[in-house]
Design a protein around this motif. Structure first.
Motif, short mmCIF file in Angstrom:
data_model
loop_
_atom_site.label_atom_id
_atom_site.label_comp_id
_atom_site.label_asym_id
_atom_site.label_seq_id
_atom_site.Cartn_x
_atom_site.Cartn_y
_atom_site.Cartn_z
N LEU A 1 1.02 -1.30 -0.28
CA LEU A 1 -0.23 -0.04 0.11
C LEU A 1 1.04 1.29 -0.13
CD1 LEU A 1 -3.12 1.21 0.10
CD2 LEU A 1 -2.43 0.98 3.06
N CYS A 2 2.16 1.81 0.26
CA CYS A 2 2.73 2.29 0.82
C CYS A 2 3.65 2.41 -0.46
CB CYS A 2 3.87 2.24 2.26
SG CYS A 2 5.31 3.67 2.11
N LEU A 3 4.40 1.15 -0.98
CA LEU A 3 4.96 0.53 -2.58
C LEU A 3 3.97 2.14 -3.37
CD1 LEU A 3 7.41 0.46 -4.13
CD2 LEU A 3 6.13 -1.92 -3.54
N ALA A 4 2.45 1.58 -3.58
CA ALA A 4 1.20 1.98 -4.23
C ALA A 4 1.43 3.75 -4.40
CB ALA A 4 -0.13 1.24 -4.18
N HIS A 5 1.09 3.89 -3.05
CA HIS A 5 0.85 5.27 -2.50
C HIS A 5 1.91 5.81 -3.51
CE1 HIS A 5 0.41 9.26 -0.51
NE2 HIS A 5 1.35 9.31 -0.26
N CYS A 6 3.06 5.39 -3.23
CA CYS A 6 4.11 6.83 -3.63
C CYS A 6 4.74 6.40 -4.63
CB CYS A 6 5.50 5.68 -3.41
SG CYS A 6 7.30 7.13 -2.52
N ILE A 7 4.18 5.86 -5.72
CA ILE A 7 4.73 5.34 -6.87
C ILE A 7 3.11 6.07 -7.69
CG2 ILE A 7 4.54 3.38 -9.12
CD1 ILE A 7 6.03 2.51 -7.08
N LEU B 1 13.71 7.48 -1.17
CA LEU B 1 13.39 6.45 0.49
C LEU B 1 13.35 6.33 0.51
CD1 LEU B 1 14.96 9.57 2.63
CD2 LEU B 1 16.09 7.77 1.65
N THR B 2 11.51 6.23 0.22
CA THR B 2 10.41 5.49 0.92
C THR B 2 10.75 3.82 0.15
OG1 THR B 2 8.99 7.49 0.74
CG2 THR B 2 8.07 5.52 0.33
N ILE B 3 10.31 3.73 -1.69
CA ILE B 3 9.84 3.04 -2.59
C ILE B 3 11.46 1.90 -2.16
CG2 ILE B 3 11.01 2.36 -4.63
CD1 ILE B 3 9.33 4.70 -5.60
N PRO B 4 13.00 2.06 -1.92
CA PRO B 4 13.18 1.34 -1.25
C PRO B 4 13.02 0.53 0.15
CG PRO B 4 14.57 3.33 -2.17
CD PRO B 4 13.52 3.39 -2.24
N GLY B 5 12.68 1.87 0.79
CA GLY B 5 12.25 1.02 2.41
C GLY B 5 11.71 0.09 1.99
N SER B 6 9.87 0.47 1.10
CA SER B 6 9.02 -0.04 0.61
C SER B 6 9.89 -2.08 0.17
CB SER B 6 8.40 -0.12 0.20
OG SER B 6 7.35 1.36 0.88
N LEU B 7 10.25 -1.40 -0.35
CA LEU B 7 10.94 -3.70 -1.19
C LEU B 7 11.59 -3.62 0.03
CD1 LEU B 7 11.77 -1.83 -4.77
CD2 LEU B 7 10.08 -2.97 -3.85
N LEU B 8 12.41 -3.09 1.16
CA LEU B 8 12.86 -3.79 2.06
C LEU B 8 12.19 -4.68 2.85
CD1 LEU B 8 16.27 -1.35 2.86
CD2 LEU B 8 15.91 -3.39 1.66
N LEU B 9 11.01 -3.66 2.79
CA LEU B 9 10.14 -4.08 4.03
C LEU B 9 9.39 -5.50 3.26
CD1 LEU B 9 8.45 -0.72 5.13
CD2 LEU B 9 9.30 -2.65 6.58
N GLY C 1 14.21 -0.93 5.91
CA GLY C 1 12.89 -0.19 5.92
C GLY C 1 12.70 0.18 6.24
N LEU C 2 12.60 0.05 7.28
CA LEU C 2 11.66 1.24 8.61
C LEU C 2 12.50 1.77 8.65
CD1 LEU C 2 10.20 -1.00 11.36
CD2 LEU C 2 8.79 0.59 10.37
N ALA C 3 13.67 1.60 8.65
CA ALA C 3 14.51 3.09 8.58
C ALA C 3 14.39 4.37 7.69
CB ALA C 3 15.85 3.38 8.92
N LEU C 4 14.79 3.21 6.96
CA LEU C 4 14.36 4.59 5.13
C LEU C 4 12.71 4.94 5.26
CD1 LEU C 4 15.99 2.20 2.36
CD2 LEU C 4 16.63 4.65 3.78
N VAL C 5 11.68 4.61 5.29
CA VAL C 5 10.63 5.47 5.33
C VAL C 5 10.22 5.94 6.46
CG1 VAL C 5 8.06 4.61 5.85
CG2 VAL C 5 9.62 2.98 4.47
N GLY C 6 11.10 5.84 7.44
CA GLY C 6 10.89 6.82 8.75
C GLY C 6 11.18 7.81 8.64
N ILE C 7 12.43 7.27 8.15
CA ILE C 7 13.56 8.81 8.16
C ILE C 7 12.72 9.63 6.35
CG2 ILE C 7 15.80 10.07 6.60
CD1 ILE C 7 16.67 7.69 7.11
N ALA C 8 11.86 8.82 5.42
CA ALA C 8 11.17 10.00 4.23
C ALA C 8 9.59 10.82 5.01
CB ALA C 8 10.93 8.85 4.05
N ALA C 9 9.43 9.62 5.85
CA ALA C 9 7.97 10.21 6.48
C ALA C 9 8.27 11.93 7.66
CB ALA C 9 7.35 9.13 7.36
N PHE C 10 10.12 11.31 7.83
CA PHE C 10 9.34 12.71 9.38
C PHE C 10 11.05 13.87 8.81
CE2 PHE C 10 7.67 8.70 11.36
CZ PHE C 10 6.36 9.37 11.87
N ALA C 11 11.68 13.27 8.22
CA ALA C 11 12.41 14.31 7.95
C ALA C 11 12.75 14.93 7.15
CB ALA C 11 13.96 13.72 7.25
N PRO C 12 12.50 16.74 6.89
CA PRO C 12 12.30 17.84 5.82
C PRO C 12 12.38 17.63 4.61
CG PRO C 12 13.67 18.49 8.16
CD PRO C 12 13.14 17.35 8.02
#
Length: 143
Positions: A31-37, A111-119, A91-102
């Motif tokens: 779902l996260c990956l689809a949202h991002c793409i 960051l989110t696509i590779p993070g989602s793929l790692l998850l 995966g959580l680290a990459l998605v978390g950085i993408a979600a919270f870092a400006p």
């Protein structure tokens, strides 16, 4: 002390057989990956401001946490291999950085696509190792 369960057993979160944390985690990660793409592509055609809101990233990250944590923990307890946990943590680290870092949208996507793929890879590997562990235990018990 009175046990609230009428059957006298203590129910633990990892004992709930009706919820497979890895399947649930794969669903949320997809779902996260689809949202991002898909969302940026659709946003070019349709006004979808609700899906472009930054809070969606935070909510998706929050939804990713329980399946990743409980899937990694219960999987490690079952099969003892740390590879799925490492994939899930990365995966959580990459998605978390993408979600919270400006950062700008391109960096978030990067960051989110590779993070989602790692998850997804972590949950899939965890499910396979759980199955192999279960099959090995069954064969050993039947021998």
């Amino acid at each position: 002390m009175v046990n609230p369960c009428s059957c006298g057993a203590i129910i633990r979160l990892t004992d709930l057989k009706f919820l497979n944390w890895d399947k649930f985690g794969n669903f949320i990660s997809l779902l996260c990956l689809a949202h991002c793409i898909v969302t940026p592509l659709i946003a070019m055609v349709l006004p979808l401001s609700i899906f472009m809101d930054e809070s969606v990233h935070i909510w998706l990250f929050i939804a990713l946490l329980p399946p990743a944590i409980f899937g990694a923990w219960s999987g490690w307890r079952h099969h003892g291999d740390s590879k799925p946990s490492l994939l899930l943590a990365a995966g959580l680290a990459l998605v978390g950085i993408a979600a919270f870092a400006p950062m700008d949208t391109v960096a978030e996507i990067a960051l989110t696509i590779p993070g989602s793929l790692l998850l997804i890879a972590g949950h899939t590997l965890n499910r396979r190792l759980n199955l192999l562990s279960h099959l090995t235990a069954t064969r050993t018990a039947n021998s």
